[in-house]
Structures are given as structure tokens and as C-alpha cells.
Motif scaffolding. Structure first.
Motif, short mmCIF file in Angstrom:
data_model
loop_
_atom_site.label_atom_id
_atom_site.label_comp_id
_atom_site.label_asym_id
_atom_site.label_seq_id
_atom_site.Cartn_x
_atom_site.Cartn_y
_atom_site.Cartn_z
N PRO A 218 43.17 49.05 35.63
CA PRO A 218 41.46 48.95 35.79
C PRO A 218 40.95 48.08 34.94
CG PRO A 218 42.05 51.32 36.11
CD PRO A 218 43.41 50.56 35.91
N GLU A 219 41.52 48.08 33.54
CA GLU A 219 41.05 47.29 32.43
C GLU A 219 41.26 45.85 32.69
OE1 GLU A 219 44.05 50.16 30.35
OE2 GLU A 219 42.88 49.93 32.23
N GLU A 220 42.59 45.49 33.16
CA GLU A 220 42.90 44.12 33.51
C GLU A 220 42.07 43.61 34.69
OE1 GLU A 220 47.59 44.07 32.55
OE2 GLU A 220 47.08 45.34 34.24
N ARG A 221 41.93 44.50 35.39
CA ARG A 221 41.04 43.87 36.74
C ARG A 221 39.59 43.74 36.22
NH1 ARG A 221 41.90 48.27 40.93
NH2 ARG A 221 40.69 46.99 42.34
N ALA A 222 39.11 44.49 35.20
CA ALA A 222 37.82 44.36 34.80
C ALA A 222 37.76 43.14 33.98
CB ALA A 222 37.38 45.55 34.06
N TRP A 223 38.64 42.74 33.26
CA TRP A 223 38.77 41.27 32.73
C TRP A 223 38.65 40.03 33.54
CZ3 TRP A 223 42.50 37.39 32.97
CH2 TRP A 223 42.49 36.26 32.12
N MET A 224 39.40 40.31 34.84
CA MET A 224 39.22 39.32 35.88
C MET A 224 37.76 39.19 36.45
SD MET A 224 41.75 37.25 36.52
CE MET A 224 41.86 37.03 38.49
N ASP A 225 37.09 40.49 36.47
CA ASP A 225 35.72 40.32 36.91
C ASP A 225 34.85 39.52 36.04
OD1 ASP A 225 36.10 41.96 38.97
OD2 ASP A 225 35.66 44.15 37.72
N GLY A 226 35.32 39.70 34.72
CA GLY A 226 34.35 38.83 33.63
C GLY A 226 34.62 37.37 33.59
N LEU A 227 35.69 37.10 34.21
CA LEU A 227 36.16 35.70 34.26
C LEU A 227 35.36 34.90 35.47
CD1 LEU A 227 39.78 35.02 33.57
CD2 LEU A 227 37.87 35.03 31.95
N LEU A 228 35.22 35.78 36.42
CA LEU A 228 34.75 35.30 37.93
C LEU A 228 33.10 35.38 38.07
CD1 LEU A 228 37.93 35.99 39.96
CD2 LEU A 228 37.50 34.12 38.66
N SER A 229 32.34 34.25 38.33
CA SER A 229 31.15 34.33 38.86
C SER A 229 30.46 32.98 39.59
CB SER A 229 30.39 34.39 37.76
OG SER A 229 30.03 33.27 36.86
N PRO A 230 29.90 33.09 40.43
CA PRO A 230 29.30 31.61 41.10
C PRO A 230 28.99 30.68 40.14
CG PRO A 230 28.32 33.73 41.95
CD PRO A 230 28.83 34.17 40.66
N ARG A 231 28.56 30.99 38.65
CA ARG A 231 28.15 30.13 37.46
C ARG A 231 29.51 29.48 36.91
NH1 ARG A 231 22.29 31.85 35.46
NH2 ARG A 231 21.15 31.65 37.47
N THR A 232 30.60 30.17 36.91
CA THR A 232 31.63 29.97 35.88
C THR A 232 32.74 29.67 36.49
OG1 THR A 232 32.15 32.29 35.73
CG2 THR A 232 30.54 31.55 34.03
N LEU A 233 33.62 30.41 37.12
CA LEU A 233 34.78 30.19 37.68
C LEU A 233 34.87 30.85 39.12
CD1 LEU A 233 37.37 30.10 34.75
CD2 LEU A 233 36.50 28.30 35.96
N VAL A 234 35.54 30.30 40.10
CA VAL A 234 35.79 30.65 41.30
C VAL A 234 37.28 31.23 41.62
CG1 VAL A 234 35.46 30.52 43.78
CG2 VAL A 234 33.61 29.86 42.17
#
Length: 305
Positions: A218-234
Motif C-alpha cells: 500500500p505504501e508503494e502504491r501511495a507513492w505512485m499516487d503522489g507522482l501522478l496527476s493531470p498537472r505533473t506526470l501521466v
């Protein structure tokens, strides 16, 4: 059209014996990022990188890691983490390394990894894009999940897990710097490579069981959540394959996993939003002429830039 591939070769010498050179010569990629090249410069197979310009960061850990980016045209900028790189063109055979021509300020926590051969980025000559190749540590299980009878490796009290989590935190900071620096140069950023993290349940065939495995915690997947957004990385591949299982890019050599397509999607293309919108096709080359090039397979994306 810009065709970009990423592949963890799991040893360039072994992958060449399986047909990597032929795949490279016939697949029509403009850029190929490699991870786990795992080869001293003097032992590189003849024609290891075909007719491409290569930037190879071998690291200084014997038999481990090593990342490269292959391009049709000589890159106009090269950066790594305070390490020396092999930079050579088609037909050249020299083995000497040079300091990465363009230094990059390191985020806190990455200094201890500069010798490991985990990251290199290049500015393409053919498009306003910076391509980065990353090999992220595999990690391990936290101490609370370590059950010796179920582990292939000796329990370590969570040391590998903690090391990976520190790396993830430091790299997230570094990635923000790299993305902003690319923008300041008038370039989009494309991070590709083996991130050793699967993001959602669509990225692991046996996702229920994998929730207590490294790479899908879960904590690794949460890290990916933090990397991805419509404004940063897709996540480019997922954007082109929404709501579907896979396409997977890694399968164990054991237990018929490849034949059953019981894989993981841990090899990624993460692009700044403007570049991500140009992606028109994303495929995984499961094999080449019936032979697997590695336990990973190339992830190939076409960008209409």
C-alpha cells in the motif's frame, strides 16, 4: 512520430544472446531506454547498442544495475547523479567514461546512490523532450510481513524495505526538480524504466495475493499516487489502456507465469501532460520471434510529436 521503448534487459549479454540486437534493428524505435544492463564496459558484446548513439551509466556495483539511453541522433544534453557515463556514437568502440556533461543538483537522500547506476537522462535532438531511464530498487518486505518459511531470501528485519522507502522519498523530490528543469529548458519530461512498483489492481494479475508482496505494498502504491496527476506526470500506458488488466511487462521465469499471462506491469512511461496527450499507441512486445528477451518485455509507445 517518436517511438520510445523501455526494457529491463536483465543483463545485456544474456539479452543479446536471445535476440536483443535483432529486435533493436527491426523494431523502428527512435529512443530505447535500458535498465539492468549489468555489464562492465570491457565486456560489452560487439554491437551491443546497434547503430545508435548510447549514453550508458554502468555504476560501480559489480554485476548489478546499469542504465542506458539509445538514440538515433546524438543527444544535446546528458545528466546523471554525479557519475561518469559512456558516451559514444555508432561505430565507435572506445570504453572511456566522462563526467556527465550537465550536472544536476541532487535531492537530499540520493547522494548514497550515486555509485549504483540507477539513473541517466538525455535531451533529445529530434524533439523537445528529455528522456530519463530509471532502475528503482526492488526493495523487500517490512519486518511485520516477513515470514521465513514463505521467503526465498533470508529475513533482514525490513532493511531492504526501509532502504527502498527512503529512495522513493528522495527520488520524488528529485523528479520534481528534473521536471521543472526540463520545463525551464523548453522541454517535456518522459521518465521510463523499471520502477519496481505496480500501481493498481489492474497492474498485477494476482493482485489480491500481491498486496503483501514488495512492489505492490500500500505504501508503494501511495507513492505512485503522489507522482501522478493531470498537472505533473501521466501514466501513459494506463491512459491508453484504461480499466483493463495489464498490459503486463514482467513475468517470473517460474511456474508458467508467462504462458498464463500472470504478470506485473512495473515498467512505465510517465510523461508530462502535454507529451502524454500526444501518445497514440502503447504495446508490450511480449517476445521477439518467439523468444523472450528478458524476464521483462519492451514497452513501446508512439508519441505524435
Amino acid at each position: 512520430m517518436l517511438r520510445v521503448a523501455t526494457l529491463n534487459v536483465n543483463g545485456i549479454r544474456a539479452s543479446h544472446r536471445r535476440g536483443f540486437g535483432d529486435w533493436l534493428a527491426t523494431r523502428g524505435c527512435d529512443v530505447v531506454a535500458l535498465q539492468e544492463v549489468r555489464c562492465p564496459l570491457a565486456a560489452l558484446p560487439p554491437g551491443a547498442f546497434g547503430d545508435r548513439h548510447v549514453v550508458y551509466e554502468p555504476g560501480r556495483v559489480a554485476g548489478r544495475n546499469g542504465v542506458a539511453v539509445l538514440t538515433r541522433q546524438a543527444p544535446v544534453g546528458v545528466r546523471t547523479w554525479d557519475a561518469e557515463v559512456l558516451v559514444r556514437g555508432p561505430g565507435e568502440e572506445h570504453l572511456h567514461t566522462v563526467p556527465a556533461p550537465d550536472g544536476v543538483p541532487l535531492a537530499r537522500g540520493l547522494g548514497r546512490h550515486t555509485h549504483e547506476g540507477r539513473y541517466v537522462e538525455v535531451d533529445l535532438a529530434e524533439a523537445p523532450v528529455t528522456v530519463a531511464s530509471l532502475y528503482l530498487p526492488k526493495g523487500g518486505l517490512p519486518a511485520r510481513l516477513q515470514v521465513p518459511a514463505r521467503m526465498r531470501e533470508a529475513p533482514d528485519g525490513g532493511a531492504r524495505y526501509e532502504r527502498k522507502m527512503r529512495f522513493l522519498a528522495a527520488f520524488a523530490r528529485q523528479l520534481t526538480r528534473s521536471r521543472r528543469a526540463a520545463a525551464a529548458r523548453g522541454r517535456e519530461l518522459l521518465l521510463v524504466g523499471d520502477l519496481n512498483v505496480a500501481h493498481t489492481r489492474h497492474d498485477v494479475a494476482a493482485w489480491r495475493r500481491a498486496q503483501t508482496s514488495e512492489g505492490f505494498l500500500p505504501e508503494e502504491r501511495a507513492w505512485m499516487d503522489g507522482l501522478l496527476s493531470p498537472r505533473t506526470l501521466v501514466d501513459v500506458v494506463r491512459s491508453l489502456h484504461p480499466g483493463t488488466d495489464g498490459p503486463y511487462s514482467w513475468w517470473s521465469w517460474l511456474g508458467g507465469a508467462f504462458e498464463r499471462d500472470a504478470g506485473w506491469r512495473i515498467d512505465h512511461h510517465l510523461a508530462t501532460p502535454r507529451l502524454a496527450r500526444t501518445a497514440v499507441s502503447a504495446v508490450v512486445d511480449r517476445d521477439h520471434r518467439g523468444v523472450r528477451l528478458s524476464d521483462h518485455s519492451p514497452v513501446v509507445v508512439d508519441y505524435d510529436v
